[in-house]
Design an enzyme around this catalytic site. Structure first.
Site, PDB file in Angstrom:
ATOM      1  N   GLU A  94       0.815  -1.207   0.000  1.00 22.95           N
ATOM      2  CA  GLU A  94       0.000   0.000   0.000  1.00 22.95           C
ATOM      3  C   GLU A  94       0.861   1.276   0.000  1.00 22.95           C
ATOM      4  O   GLU A  94       0.605   2.208  -0.750  1.00 22.95           O
ATOM      5  CB  GLU A  94      -0.888  -0.026   1.259  1.00 22.95           C
ATOM      6  CG  GLU A  94      -1.660   1.236   1.520  1.00 22.95           C
ATOM      7  CD  GLU A  94      -2.927   1.283   0.700  1.00 22.95           C
ATOM      8  OE1 GLU A  94      -3.407   0.199   0.327  1.00 22.95           O
ATOM      9  OE2 GLU A  94      -3.403   2.385   0.431  1.00 22.95           O
ATOM     10  N   ASP A  95       1.858   1.293   0.853  1.00 23.71           N
ATOM     11  CA  ASP A  95       2.555   2.546   1.132  1.00 23.71           C
ATOM     12  C   ASP A  95       3.947   2.676   0.524  1.00 23.71           C
ATOM     13  O   ASP A  95       4.586   3.712   0.671  1.00 23.71           O
ATOM     14  CB  ASP A  95       2.697   2.742   2.663  1.00 23.71           C
ATOM     15  CG  ASP A  95       1.342   2.891   3.326  1.00 23.71           C
ATOM     16  OD1 ASP A  95       0.388   3.246   2.623  1.00 23.71           O
ATOM     17  OD2 ASP A  95       1.255   2.636   4.540  1.00 23.71           O
TER      18      ASP A  95
END
Ligand code: MN
Length: 741
Positions: A94-95
């Site tokens: 995600e990051d």
């Protein structure tokens, strides 16, 4: 390890991160060398990738995945090393630039699949934008339940840690995350049998949705702690003495306090004061005996306890003979303790307690997604429900939640097959469960030889034979007495078809209106309008036009540029998506704030929601409505959770402001007590005489010496309301005073 650039974190922080990781490892049980290596490399990857980033609280980001991994290992338990690896890596895709392919190559296909699931959920929830339809996404999320339940369990751990650290978030975020937790995650935890986690999630959320009540109960619990502990000690002493006499030598007996949220529910729903709640705690007797003997020994213990204290026969619950479908097993009884107090006693084995505390995962060795028994059946049912097409996702979600939370009953088919239903299920729910056609044509049932209507509420042990008629068709009313999501979605899809027919006439009306405004009628234009007025889809919009709940004159305020709405006009912007904060100043909102809400009016309207009637000083939030300005709700409004979960982007923070002309708010109190001559006088004296509060109406009914009444008053703010409540409670004969909606 040479993985740290010197500048990112301080030396102390790095030492602390390593210590936290080592601590987490101690909860993973005995690890093979291979597993340990996999864990270490997952940690290393998470560390290097999140390096330099920090959480809102300022601490290194990596604290979060380590904490989530620890919850998975320590508090959920029963999960495999793969799950812990996934917890460590859950935010990496995600990051950071790391891809799923990379994860698959360096770990395994399973790991990448689970992380894919987790990433999608995160996308749905925390990073959603306006275009995302939350409820629809919730359904997609829950779909992962049927595929790999580890995704949901890790997500719950993730949510639990975020709730534990919610303090450092901005206020609006706190409210939306807490509401969503109560709306969805706590019920999910409940359904998965993770009672301890469910309770903690509820308490943590309540801290933000009902600050005052939370503090109030916490203080009262603290103040009464000593009394309660003494009572528990006196209650269990004879039990502890007698257990060895019936051959039970290994056991634990203790008093377990109820969590604050559940006490609050009692106070609110039963309208009993804190002091009168008898089950602030339950006594738990946990015996350590071989599994083969646990059932009979539990009953022996029950016999011994009911010999000591008189049991209430209506409150005996045998979850051992028929465990709940989440696996919960226990024997519950309520007995009369010293000083005439009812006390709940729970009797179970160590094995049962483990299942009760840690849920299904505790006695379920994960084997490629399969698991046995009732829980598996439940998952199958969930999967079936999820893949079904239903039109309104939030409605669907509501009935799904009902199934998550409600207690269960069991009934039999004519052939003697046992089926489980949520409490409150009707003949119709049963019919739809068997077959859609059977449901749609159901006219009643024969139950234990007697004829019963479709609305009949099923009781434990009923044997049901469905009666049908070809001419029967579902109606709107059927939704009033069905609770299962299956029946409701089937009924709705039937009604939806009818709705489509109505919407057709809305289409004609819209076409005519647009023609008169010289705007081309096209699907693009409709989509623009649906978006502008925030309908969930064009069917909804056209239906609203046809049923005249939407006023076509609203279109006059919109300027089109070709097929697109022209937002460049002064003050005509769509509603803000985020971070709108306005100051409520009595009954006016400062002109400078208007630009934020320019989409609807030249001046921002706000109104007080009827459902929860907030008064100045209450904890509130604003909800942007369609065409009707901003509605102010209390944060503990019964509608709030759904509104916030469904439309988080419509929530705005509002603060009560000071105004020269203090407006008055209508509030209502319910009061009851012992009837006494002059009581009405005393009450009205306090209200109008002493506190000079304007009363709109008062009604008191007395019956057989008990009175109950409702008072509607105009007040300045919630301080005044609190003051009044306190005074009324001091009147002799008054038993309880509660604010009602
Ligand atoms: Mn996370």
């Amino acid at each position: 390890m040479s993985m740290v650039k010197a500048s990112a974190y301080s030396e102390e922080e790095i030492a602390d991160i390593k210590a936290k990781y080592q601590e987490m490892i101690t909860f993973c049980g005995t690890l093979s060398e291979y597993d340990r290596k996999r864990l270490d490399s997952a940690f290393e990857l998470a560390f290097t990738q999140h390096e330099g980033t920090r959480r809102k609280s300022g601490e290194p980001y990596i604290y979060h995945p380590i904490a989530v991994a620890r919850i998975v290992a320590e508090e959920i338990g029963g999960l495999d090393v793969t799950s812990i690896i996934c917890a460590l890596l859950h935010d990496v895709v995600e990051d950071t630039p790391i891809t799923l392919d990379y994860i698959e190559k360096h770990f395994s296909q399973n790991v990448s699949k689970i992380i894919d699931g987790l990433t999608k959920i995160t996308g749905f929830f925390e990073k959603r934008n306006l275009a995302n339809k939350t409820a629809e996404n919730l359904r997609k999320l829950l779909l992962t339940l049927g595929e790999d339940i580890r995704v949901i369990l890790i997500k719950l751990a993730d949510r639990l840690h975020n709730m534990r650290t919610l303090n450092s978030m901005p206020e609006k975020k706190q409210l939306t995350i807490a509401s969503e937790t109560l709306f969805l995650y706590a019920p999910l935890a409940h359904r998965l049998g993770l009672y301890r986690i469910k309770s903690e999630l509820e308490d943590l959320a309540m801290k933000y949705t009902e600050k005052d009540l939370y503090k109030d109960i916490a203080t009262k619990l603290q103040n009464t702690k000593k009394l309660r502990e003494d009572y528990i000690a006196a209650f269990i002493a004879p039990i502890v003495e007698r257990l060895p006499k019936i051959g039970v030598n290994k056991f634990r007996v203790f008093g377990r306090p109820k969590h604050i949220y559940s006490i609050a529910q009692k106070i609110k729903h039963k309208e009993v004061p804190f002091e009168e709640i008898y089950d602030l705690f339950a006594i738990r007797i946990i015996i350590d005996v071989p599994q083969a003997d646990e059932k009979s020994i539990c009953w022996n213990v029950y016999a011994m306890v009911s010999d000591l204290y008189n049991p209430n026969p209506d409150r005996l619950r045998d979850w051992i003979a028929s465990p709940r479908s989440n696996g919960y097993e226990s024997l519950h009884t309520t007995v009369m303790g010293p000083n005439g107090k009812w006390v709940e006693v729970q009797i179970r084995s160590e094995r049962m307690d483990m299942v009760a505390e840690k849920g299904i995962a505790a006695h379920w060795k994960y084997k490629g997604g399969k698991n046995e028994g009732k829980f598996d059946k439940w998952l199958e049912k969930v999967h079936e429900l999820l893949t079904e097409k239903s039109e309104n996702a939030i409605e669907w979600l509501n009935s799904f939640r009902h199934e998550l939370y409600e207690s269960e009953i069991f009934v039999y088919t004519p052939k003697g097959e046992m089926k489980f239903f949520p409490a409150g299920a009707s003949v119709l729910d049963f019919a739809f469960d068997i077959h859609t056609d059977l449901g749609c044509s159901c006219i009643g049932a024969k139950i234990d030889g007697k004829l019963q209507p479709i609305s009949y509420k099923l009781k434990n042990g009923d044997q049901i034979e469905v009666l049908t008629n070809k001419k029967q068709t579902p109606s709107e009313q059927w939704l009033n007495f069905t609770v299962t999501s299956r029946a409701r979605s089937k009924i709705k899809s039937f009604l939806q078809n009818e709705r489509r027919i109505v919407a057709e006439s809305g289409k004609e009306m819209l076409e005519r209106k647009l023609r008169s405004l010289k705007i081309n009628y096209s699907q693009n234009v409709i989509n623009e309008l649906v978006h502008y007025f925030r309908f969930s889809d064009s069917l909804d919009f056209l239906y609203a036009i046809a049923s005249e709940t939407f006023d076509l004159n609203e279109l006059k305020n919109i300027k089109f540029n070709g097929e697109e709405i022209d937002y460049s006009q002064k003050g005509k912007k769509p509603i803000p998506i985020d971070d709108g904060e306005i100051q409520l100043k009595g009954d006016e909102i400062a002109a400078s704030d208007i630009s934020i809400f320019g989409g609807f009016a030249d001046r921002v309207d706000f109104s007080i929601a009827n459902c929860c009637k907030p008064v100045s000083g209450d904890e509130v939030f604003g909800f942007v409505t369609i065409g009707k300005g901003i509605r102010i709700h209390r944060t503990d409004c019964p509608n709030a959770r759904q509104l916030i979960t469904e439309y988080p982007y419509r929530v705005v923070s509002v603060k009560w402001g000071k105004s020269a002309s203090d407006p008055l708010f209508l509030a209502s109190l319910r009061i009851n007590g012992i009837d006494d001559i002059g009581l009405v006088n005393k009450i009205t004296n306090i209200i109008s005489g002493e506190l000079k509060i304007n009363m709109r109406s008062i009604s008191l009914n007395a019956r057989d010496g008990i009175f109950e009444g409702e008072i509607h008053i105009f007040i300045k703010d919630n301080m005044q309301l609190k003051q009044l409540t306190k005074k009324l409670k001091e009147v002799e004969g008054v038993y309880s005073v509660n604010r009602i909606n």
